[in-house]
Design a protein around this motif. Structure first.
Motif, PDB file in Angstrom:
ATOM      1  N   VAL A  90       0.841  -1.197   0.000  1.00 19.22           N
ATOM      2  CA  VAL A  90       0.000   0.000   0.000  1.00 19.22           C
ATOM      3  C   VAL A  90       0.873   1.244   0.000  1.00 19.22           C
ATOM      4  CG1 VAL A  90      -1.858   1.238   1.156  1.00 19.22           C
ATOM      5  CG2 VAL A  90      -1.773  -1.257   1.278  1.00 19.22           C
ATOM      6  N   PHE A  91       0.747   2.057  -1.055  1.00 20.85           N
ATOM      7  CA  PHE A  91       1.541   3.275  -1.167  1.00 20.85           C
ATOM      8  C   PHE A  91       0.773   4.311  -1.976  1.00 20.85           C
ATOM      9  CE2 PHE A  91       2.660   0.525  -4.709  1.00 20.85           C
ATOM     10  CZ  PHE A  91       2.547   1.372  -5.812  1.00 20.85           C
ATOM     11  N   ILE A  92       1.231   5.540  -1.912  1.00 19.31           N
ATOM     12  CA  ILE A  92       0.709   6.627  -2.724  1.00 19.31           C
ATOM     13  C   ILE A  92       1.876   7.234  -3.494  1.00 19.31           C
ATOM     14  CG2 ILE A  92      -1.412   7.228  -1.488  1.00 19.31           C
ATOM     15  CD1 ILE A  92       0.145   8.987   0.340  1.00 19.31           C
ATOM     16  N   VAL A  93       1.562   7.995  -4.525  1.00 15.55           N
ATOM     17  CA  VAL A  93       2.602   8.511  -5.414  1.00 15.55           C
ATOM     18  C   VAL A  93       2.559  10.033  -5.432  1.00 15.55           C
ATOM     19  CG1 VAL A  93       2.563   6.438  -6.854  1.00 15.55           C
ATOM     20  CG2 VAL A  93       1.071   8.363  -7.430  1.00 15.55           C
ATOM     21  N   PRO A  94       3.642  10.676  -5.900  1.00 13.08           N
ATOM     22  CA  PRO A  94       3.670  12.145  -5.947  1.00 13.08           C
ATOM     23  C   PRO A  94       2.436  12.716  -6.642  1.00 13.08           C
ATOM     24  CG  PRO A  94       5.847  11.284  -6.393  1.00 13.08           C
ATOM     25  CD  PRO A  94       4.938  10.089  -6.320  1.00 13.08           C
ATOM     26  N   GLY A  95       1.842  13.715  -5.997  1.00 15.86           N
ATOM     27  CA  GLY A  95       0.628  14.337  -6.508  1.00 15.86           C
ATOM     28  C   GLY A  95      -0.637  13.845  -5.846  1.00 15.86           C
ATOM     29  N   ASP A  96      -0.596  12.646  -5.244  1.00 13.18           N
ATOM     30  CA  ASP A  96      -1.758  12.131  -4.524  1.00 13.18           C
ATOM     31  C   ASP A  96      -1.999  12.964  -3.263  1.00 13.18           C
ATOM     32  OD1 ASP A  96      -2.342  10.102  -6.290  1.00 13.18           O
ATOM     33  OD2 ASP A  96      -1.303   8.540  -5.149  1.00 13.18           O
ATOM     34  N   SER A  97      -3.283  13.149  -2.936  1.00 10.24           N
ATOM     35  CA  SER A  97      -3.648  13.876  -1.722  1.00 10.24           C
ATOM     36  C   SER A  97      -4.189  12.908  -0.682  1.00 10.24           C
ATOM     37  CB  SER A  97      -4.706  14.943  -2.025  1.00 10.24           C
ATOM     38  OG  SER A  97      -4.193  15.931  -2.890  1.00 10.24           O
ATOM     39  N   VAL A  98      -3.840  13.143   0.571  1.00  5.26           N
ATOM     40  CA  VAL A  98      -4.340  12.329   1.671  1.00  5.26           C
ATOM     41  C   VAL A  98      -5.022  13.239   2.687  1.00  5.26           C
ATOM     42  CG1 VAL A  98      -2.566  10.547   1.407  1.00  5.26           C
ATOM     43  CG2 VAL A  98      -2.154  12.466   2.959  1.00  5.26           C
ATOM     44  N   SER A  99      -5.964  12.652   3.438  1.00  6.25           N
ATOM     45  CA  SER A  99      -6.644  13.390   4.498  1.00  6.25           C
ATOM     46  C   SER A  99      -5.981  13.052   5.825  1.00  6.25           C
ATOM     47  CB  SER A  99      -8.124  12.997   4.543  1.00  6.25           C
ATOM     48  OG  SER A  99      -8.767  13.311   3.333  1.00  6.25           O
ATOM     49  N   ARG A 100      -5.576  14.070   6.532  1.00  7.06           N
ATOM     50  CA  ARG A 100      -4.924  13.814   7.817  1.00  7.06           C
ATOM     51  C   ARG A 100      -5.971  13.514   8.882  1.00  7.06           C
ATOM     52  NH1 ARG A 100       0.029  16.922  10.825  1.00  7.06           N
ATOM     53  NH2 ARG A 100       0.035  15.605  12.669  1.00  7.06           N
ATOM     54  N   ILE A 101      -5.725  12.467   9.662  1.00  2.00           N
ATOM     55  CA  ILE A 101      -6.562  12.130  10.793  1.00  2.00           C
ATOM     56  C   ILE A 101      -6.051  12.915  11.996  1.00  2.00           C
ATOM     57  CG2 ILE A 101      -7.540  10.248  12.158  1.00  2.00           C
ATOM     58  CD1 ILE A 101      -8.049  10.122   9.093  1.00  2.00           C
ATOM     59  N   GLY A 102      -6.949  13.473  12.779  1.00  2.00           N
ATOM     60  CA  GLY A 102      -6.573  14.435  13.810  1.00  2.00           C
ATOM     61  C   GLY A 102      -5.990  13.872  15.082  1.00  2.00           C
TER      62      GLY A 102
END
Length: 318
Positions: A168-180
Motif C-alpha cells: 500500500v503506497f501513494i505517489v507524488p501528486g496524490d492527496s491524503v486526508s490527515r486524521i486528527g
C-alpha cells in the motif's frame, strides 16, 4: 484528549480483540497474498489458465483464518453474466500455513510464498500490538496533504520502520486526508515510543487515502494549503479586471471539467464544482500556467458565479 487505540483498516479505534481486529491490515500484505494464491492448484484457476497478472483477490477475516474470493480480471461481469470472472473461494489457515478450497479440500501451493504471507500477517499483528502500546492525543493541523518529491510514499501499520506495508503506497501528486491524532507528548508515551522506534529519524502522519488508512512518513508530505498558496503566487494572478477576460467554450465531451483552487492537481476543489462540454465561460486572457487557466463561469439559470482554475485542454476557441 488521549486514546489508546488499535488502528484497523476502517480507522475504528478499538481495543476489542475480535476477528476483524486480529487481521486489521490484510491490505498491507496483498503482494505476498496474491503470489501465494496464484501458486495454488485451485481448480478453476488451473482450468482457465489464470496467471498472476490475470488474478484479482479480495480478502476478509474469518475467525482465525483469512478467506479469499478469486476473480479472473480478463472477464467482466455484465447484466447477462453477473458471475463472469468469479473463480470461487479459498481459506488460508495462518497457524498451519495451509490453503483449502470451498469444499475444505487441501490445496497444493508454493510453501515459501505461503511462509512469506504468513510472516507478513504476523508482522502486521505485531504492529497492531505496537499501536495498542501508544497513546494518541487530538491535534489541530492542516486536514489535507499532498505527496511531494519523486518517490512512492508507503503506508505503515504503526509509526515505526518495521511496520511498512509491502503493497500500500501513494505517489507524488496524490492527496491524503490527515486524521486528527498524533502520538501523545507525555513523558511515558514518548519514552515507550522511542524504545519502539530505535534510531528511526522519521516523523509520521496518520492519514487516509480512499479506503486505506495508516501512517505515512511526514518527509514525503506537504500541506495542500501551502502547495496551493505557492502555486497561486507563482501564477501571479491576484484581482483581474473585467476586460482581462475573453469568452471561450468548454470542449470536453468525455468528462467534466473540474475547478481547482490553484494551478496544481493537488488543489482540486472539495465541493467538486465543474463545467461541461458546451458551457460558455470567461477565461483570463493570459498564457496557461502549469497546464491550467483561470476562468469565470456564470450559471445561466441561477446566475451563480464560480471562479477558479481548470485544465487548459478543455477550452476551445469562441
Amino acid at each position: 484528549m488521549k486514546l489508546k487505540a488499535l488502528i484497523i483498516i476502517t480507522l475504528l479505534y478499538s481495543a476489542a480483540a475480535n476477528a476483524q481486529d486480529k487481521w486489521a491490515y490484510l491490505d498491507y500484505c496483498a503482494v505476498s497474498m496474491k503470489n501465494m494464491v496464484a501458486s495454488s492448484n485451485q481448480s478453476l484457476m488451473v482450468a482457465e489458465h489464470v496467471s498472476l497478472q490475470d488474478l484479482d483477490v479480495e480478502a476478509e477475516a474469518h475467525d482465525d483464518n483469512v478467506m479469499f474470493q478469486l476473480f479472473d480480471k480478463r472477464k467482466k461481469s455484465t447484466p447477462d453474466s453477473p458471475g463472469a470472472g468469479m473463480l470461487g473461494w479459498l481459506t488460508y489457515h495462518p497457524a498451519s500455513n495451509t490453503l483449502t478450497d470451498g469444499n475444505d479440500t487441501a490445496l497444493r501451493f508454493d510453501q515459501q510464498k505461503g511462509k512469506r504471507y504468513q510472516h507478513c500477517l504476523s508482522r502486521m499483528q505485531r504492529c497492531a500490538d505496537i499501536n495498542q502500546q501508544l497513546a494518541l492525543e487530538a491535534t489541530i493541523a492542516s486536514p489535507r496533504y499532498v505527496v511531494t518529491g519523486t518517490s512512492r510514499a508507503w503506508f505503515y501499520a504503526a509509526p515505526v520502520p518495521q511496520c511498512r506495508s509491502e503493497s500500500v503506497f501513494i505517489v507524488p501528486g496524490d492527496s491524503v486526508s490527515r486524521i486528527g491524532f498524533v502520538i501523545a507528548r507525555d513523558d511515558n508515551t514518548q519514552q515507550r515510543y522511542q524504545a519502539l522506534r530505535g534510531n528511526d529519524p522519521h516523523n509520521y502522519v496518520l492519514a487516509g487515502f480512499n479506503t486505506v488508512h495508516g501512517w505515512v512518513e511526514a518527509d514525503n508530505l506537504a500541506s495542500v494549503d501551502e502547495v496551493c498558496d505557492d502555486a497561486r503566487k507563482k501564477a501571479g494572478i491576484t484581482t483581474p479586471a473585467e476586460d482581462d477576460f475573453i469568452t471561450r467554450t468548454v470542449a470536453n465531451k468525455r468528462q467534466r471539467l473540474y475547478f481547482y483552487d490553484a494551478p496544481n492537481k493537488a488543489c482540486l476543489r472539495e465541493e467538486n464544482a465543474f463545467v461541461v462540454d458546451g458551457d460558455r465561460v470567461q477565461m483570463l486572457n493570459k498564457p496557461a500556467f502549469a497546464g491550467y487557466r483561470f476562468i469565470r463561469y456564470t450559471h445561466p439559470t441561477s446566475q451563480k458565479v464560480t471562479e477558479g482554475w481548470v485544465s487548459s485542454e478543455g477550452l476551445s476557441l469562441p
